[in-house]
Design a protein around this motif. Structure first.
Motif, PDB file in Angstrom:
ATOM      1  N   ARG A  70       0.750  -1.204   0.047  1.00 24.68           N
ATOM      2  CA  ARG A  70       0.146  -0.170  -0.068  1.00 24.68           C
ATOM      3  C   ARG A  70       0.829   1.187  -0.105  1.00 24.68           C
ATOM      4  N   ASP A  71       2.065   1.189   0.549  1.00 21.18           N
ATOM      5  CA  ASP A  71       2.994   2.227   0.575  1.00 21.18           C
ATOM      6  C   ASP A  71       3.789   2.654  -0.899  1.00 21.18           C
ATOM      7  N   THR A 131       5.806   5.049  -8.765  1.00 20.15           N
ATOM      8  CA  THR A 131       6.933   3.863  -8.634  1.00 20.15           C
ATOM      9  C   THR A 131       6.492   2.799  -9.321  1.00 20.15           C
ATOM     10  N   ILE A 132       5.315   2.138  -9.288  1.00 16.64           N
ATOM     11  CA  ILE A 132       4.826   1.189 -10.182  1.00 16.64           C
ATOM     12  C   ILE A 132       4.778   1.497 -11.841  1.00 16.64           C
ATOM     13  N   GLU A 133       4.654   2.567 -11.981  1.00 12.63           N
ATOM     14  CA  GLU A 133       4.601   2.994 -13.369  1.00 12.63           C
ATOM     15  C   GLU A 133       6.021   2.932 -14.045  1.00 12.63           C
ATOM     16  N   GLY A 134       6.767   3.482 -13.095  1.00 12.79           N
ATOM     17  CA  GLY A 134       8.449   3.361 -13.575  1.00 12.79           C
ATOM     18  C   GLY A 134       8.903   1.807 -13.548  1.00 12.79           C
ATOM     19  N   TYR A 135       8.431   0.996 -12.768  1.00 10.51           N
ATOM     20  CA  TYR A 135       8.684  -0.398 -12.735  1.00 10.51           C
ATOM     21  C   TYR A 135       8.030  -1.102 -13.865  1.00 10.51           C
ATOM     22  N   LEU A 136       6.733  -0.787 -14.377  1.00 10.68           N
ATOM     23  CA  LEU A 136       5.987  -1.261 -15.757  1.00 10.68           C
ATOM     24  C   LEU A 136       6.913  -0.719 -16.861  1.00 10.68           C
ATOM     25  N   ARG A 137       7.257   0.345 -16.912  1.00 10.85           N
ATOM     26  CA  ARG A 137       8.245   0.897 -17.986  1.00 10.85           C
ATOM     27  C   ARG A 137       9.363  -0.068 -18.287  1.00 10.85           C
ATOM     28  N   LEU A 138      10.026  -0.422 -17.195  1.00  7.86           N
ATOM     29  CA  LEU A 138      11.172  -0.997 -17.221  1.00  7.86           C
ATOM     30  C   LEU A 138      10.778  -2.671 -17.598  1.00  7.86           C
ATOM     31  N   ARG A 139       9.662  -3.020 -16.947  1.00 11.57           N
ATOM     32  CA  ARG A 139       9.374  -4.394 -17.170  1.00 11.57           C
ATOM     33  C   ARG A 139       8.993  -4.636 -18.780  1.00 11.57           C
ATOM     34  N   ASP A 170      -5.203   1.701 -14.283  1.00 14.67           N
ATOM     35  CA  ASP A 170      -5.878   0.359 -14.534  1.00 14.67           C
ATOM     36  C   ASP A 170      -4.637  -0.400 -14.427  1.00 14.67           C
ATOM     37  N   ALA A 171      -3.729  -0.371 -15.058  1.00 14.53           N
ATOM     38  CA  ALA A 171      -2.331  -1.429 -15.077  1.00 14.53           C
ATOM     39  C   ALA A 171      -1.721  -1.337 -13.876  1.00 14.53           C
ATOM     40  N   ILE A 172      -1.616  -0.173 -13.223  1.00 16.28           N
ATOM     41  CA  ILE A 172      -1.047  -0.093 -11.719  1.00 16.28           C
ATOM     42  C   ILE A 172      -1.916  -0.762 -10.742  1.00 16.28           C
ATOM     43  N   HIS A 173      -3.211  -0.737 -10.789  1.00 14.28           N
ATOM     44  CA  HIS A 173      -4.068  -1.417  -9.955  1.00 14.28           C
ATOM     45  C   HIS A 173      -3.825  -2.889 -10.233  1.00 14.28           C
ATOM     46  N   ALA A 174      -3.722  -3.337 -11.503  1.00 12.67           N
ATOM     47  CA  ALA A 174      -3.574  -4.714 -11.561  1.00 12.67           C
ATOM     48  C   ALA A 174      -2.050  -5.194 -10.963  1.00 12.67           C
ATOM     49  N   ALA A 176      11.488  -0.028  -3.223  1.00 12.17           N
ATOM     50  CA  ALA A 176      11.975   1.041  -2.132  1.00 12.17           C
ATOM     51  C   ALA A 176      13.414   1.530  -2.349  1.00 12.17           C
ATOM     52  N   GLY A 177      14.425   0.573  -2.635  1.00 12.41           N
ATOM     53  CA  GLY A 177      15.831   1.075  -2.725  1.00 12.41           C
ATOM     54  C   GLY A 177      15.884   2.077  -3.794  1.00 12.41           C
ATOM     55  N   ALA A 178      15.065   1.767  -4.847  1.00 14.10           N
ATOM     56  CA  ALA A 178      15.371   2.846  -6.022  1.00 14.10           C
ATOM     57  C   ALA A 178      14.951   4.188  -5.651  1.00 14.10           C
TER      58      ALA A 178
END
Length: 466
Positions: free
Chosen positions: A396-397, A402-410, A440-444, A457-459
């Protein structure tokens, strides 16, 4: 034919088994549980207890879905009585006093049957249901145990206590304060003297379990499926149905599809195939070459008057500005631009669209292969309320960016050469995977990121982005 019963605080499961040894018992029913269970035509489902405060309750259309499939569904005592009173005209069967009172309008509130129960899995009731007190007061009046005015005063008092606080200790304290303590003691003694006087909910549950021998059987719905089946129902069916039919406890089909939408680099091509095949009304979306589907879909779009000439048509240019990134508009051929617009503008939901094909060799050998299901299960297995890092972070934190950045990398998205266009590139990639938009993508994605919490978190030193 199998009989299932969803049972919790109304009656101890050990006592229920003594009444009907052939019934398979389950915890109180919640939204999605019927899809997870997957009862078949000819089976019977008895709903006694259900959750509704701490989790979403069983939805009416979930029950209609299985009634329509030939499952006999019976409700009694608690949540089951509530749903039966609402759906008896559509084929659900109600049993017992509580159901009859709801059906006849003598009571009309969820609070009548609600109780707080132990969170340890035993479902032991911690409070008293209002309906038991109401029926006991009616009988005390009829038997001359308490005067009508006293019964009215006691009912008014206990109704005012929230169901989560309606314990005997609370009721004793409040009735004593206004001089009704002795009357409450008399009522309690009468309730304890005879089980049928003290616990109408349990009496109704016993009636429903004993009547399983009568074989309730399926009922004909008076309303055609197209009048009530909705996209929400399709989504629930896909979300909660087990990915592995042989394992009812398998991870949900929708979760497996979400995992592959997020992690499988070939999913955009699969989604393109599914959307275009649907547009072309192909019986089998996996057999034709994608190129053939693209040609047919473009021809159909032209026949329907959809503008696809992104070089000459103003409407097509407006569509391109909405559905394509700046780089795509400058670099892709008009034909490919038109195809991407068709795919991204689809309102289909991937899990619901793929569910009818779950046994097809194309899916069974890839997304729904054992290893594909296992990868999704492993990612979700880490999602627990107490999943934290050494810095005390939970899912939840994690902030959306942050998740959007992860998806771009993924998704291996390239650095955008166009100023300010990075987000439009991410949006385009999300839509290619069947997501409506980036949120919608972040929620999933969030439920699958427990294993990556520490790295995410470390990023971001200092937790600025989490």
């Amino acid at each position: 034919m199998t009989t299932h019963c969803f049972l919790g605080p109304t009656m101890a499961r050990s006592a229920a088994r003594l009444i009907s040894k052939s019934v398979l018992f389950h915890p109180p029913i919640a939204h999605g549980d019927l899809f997870r269970l997957g009862p078949r035509s000819g089976d019977t489902v008895i709903i006694i207890d259900g959750v509704y405060h701490q989790a979403l309750p069983i939805r009416h259309k979930e029950i209609l879905h299985f009634l329509d499939r030939g499952v006999g569904i019976v409700g009694a005592a608690s949540m089951g009585a509530l749903r039966a009173a609402e759906l008896d005209r559509y084929g659900m069967r109600g049993v017992g006093t509580v159901y009859e009172m709801l059906r006849d309008g003598r009571i009309n509130a969820d609070d009548e049957v609600a109780v707080a129960h132990a969170p340890d899995g035993s479902h032991r009731p911690l409070t008293e249901p209002l309906i038991n007190l109401r029926v006991a007061l009616d009988r005390a009046h009829t038997d001359g145990l308490l005067a009508p005015a006293v019964c009215d005063d006691l009912l008014r008092l206990v109704r005012a206590i929230p169901y989560v606080d309606r314990t005997w200790a609370r009721m004793v304290a409040e009735t004593t304060a206004i001089g009704l303590g002795t009357a409450l003691d008399s009522l309690r003694a009468a309730m304890q003297s005879r089980a049928d006087r003290g616990d109408v909910k349990q009496a109704d549950a016993i009636t429903a379990l004993r009547r399983t021998e009568l074989a309730f059987g399926p009922a004909e719905l008076p309303v055609p499926r197209e009048a009530w089946a909705s996209s929400h129902l399709q989504r629930w069916c896909a979300e909660f149905s087990p990915a592995d039919d042989a394992d009812p406890d398998s991870v949900g089909f929708g979760s497996v599809i979400d995992y592959h939408r997020l992690n499988d680099h070939s999913f955009p091509l699969l989604w393109r195939r599914i959307v275009l095949a649907s547009m072309c009304r192909r019986d089998d979306p996996f057999t034709p070459p994608v190129a053939a589907l693209e040609r047919q879909a473009l021809a159909i779009a032209g026949e329907r008057g959809l503008a696809i000439d992104v070089e000459a048509d103003a409407d097509a240019q407006a569509a391109a500005a909405f559905w394509l990134s700046p780089g795509e508009r400058d670099e892709l051929a008009p034909r490919e631009q038109a195809i991407r617009i068709l795919v991204r503008s689809s309102r289909m939901e991937p899990a619901a669209a793929l569910l009818p094909w779950r046994t097809h060799s194309f899916l069974a050998g890839r997304i729904l292969a054992p290893e594909g299901i296992d990868r999704a299960r492993a990612s979700l297995a880490a999602v627990l309320p107490n999943v934290i890092t050494s810095r005390g972070l939970t899912l939840r934190d994690l902030k959306d960016e942050t998740i959007e950045g992860y998806l771009r990398l993924r998704w291996r998205l390239p650095a955008e050469a166009y100023p300010g266009a990075q987000r439009s590139t991410t949006l385009a990639a999300a839509r290619d995977r069947g997501f409506a938009d980036i949120p919608d993508a972040i929620h999933a994605a969030r439920p699958f990121l427990a294993a990556h919490l520490k790295d995410l978190a470390g990023a971001h030193p200092g937790g600025a982005a989490v």
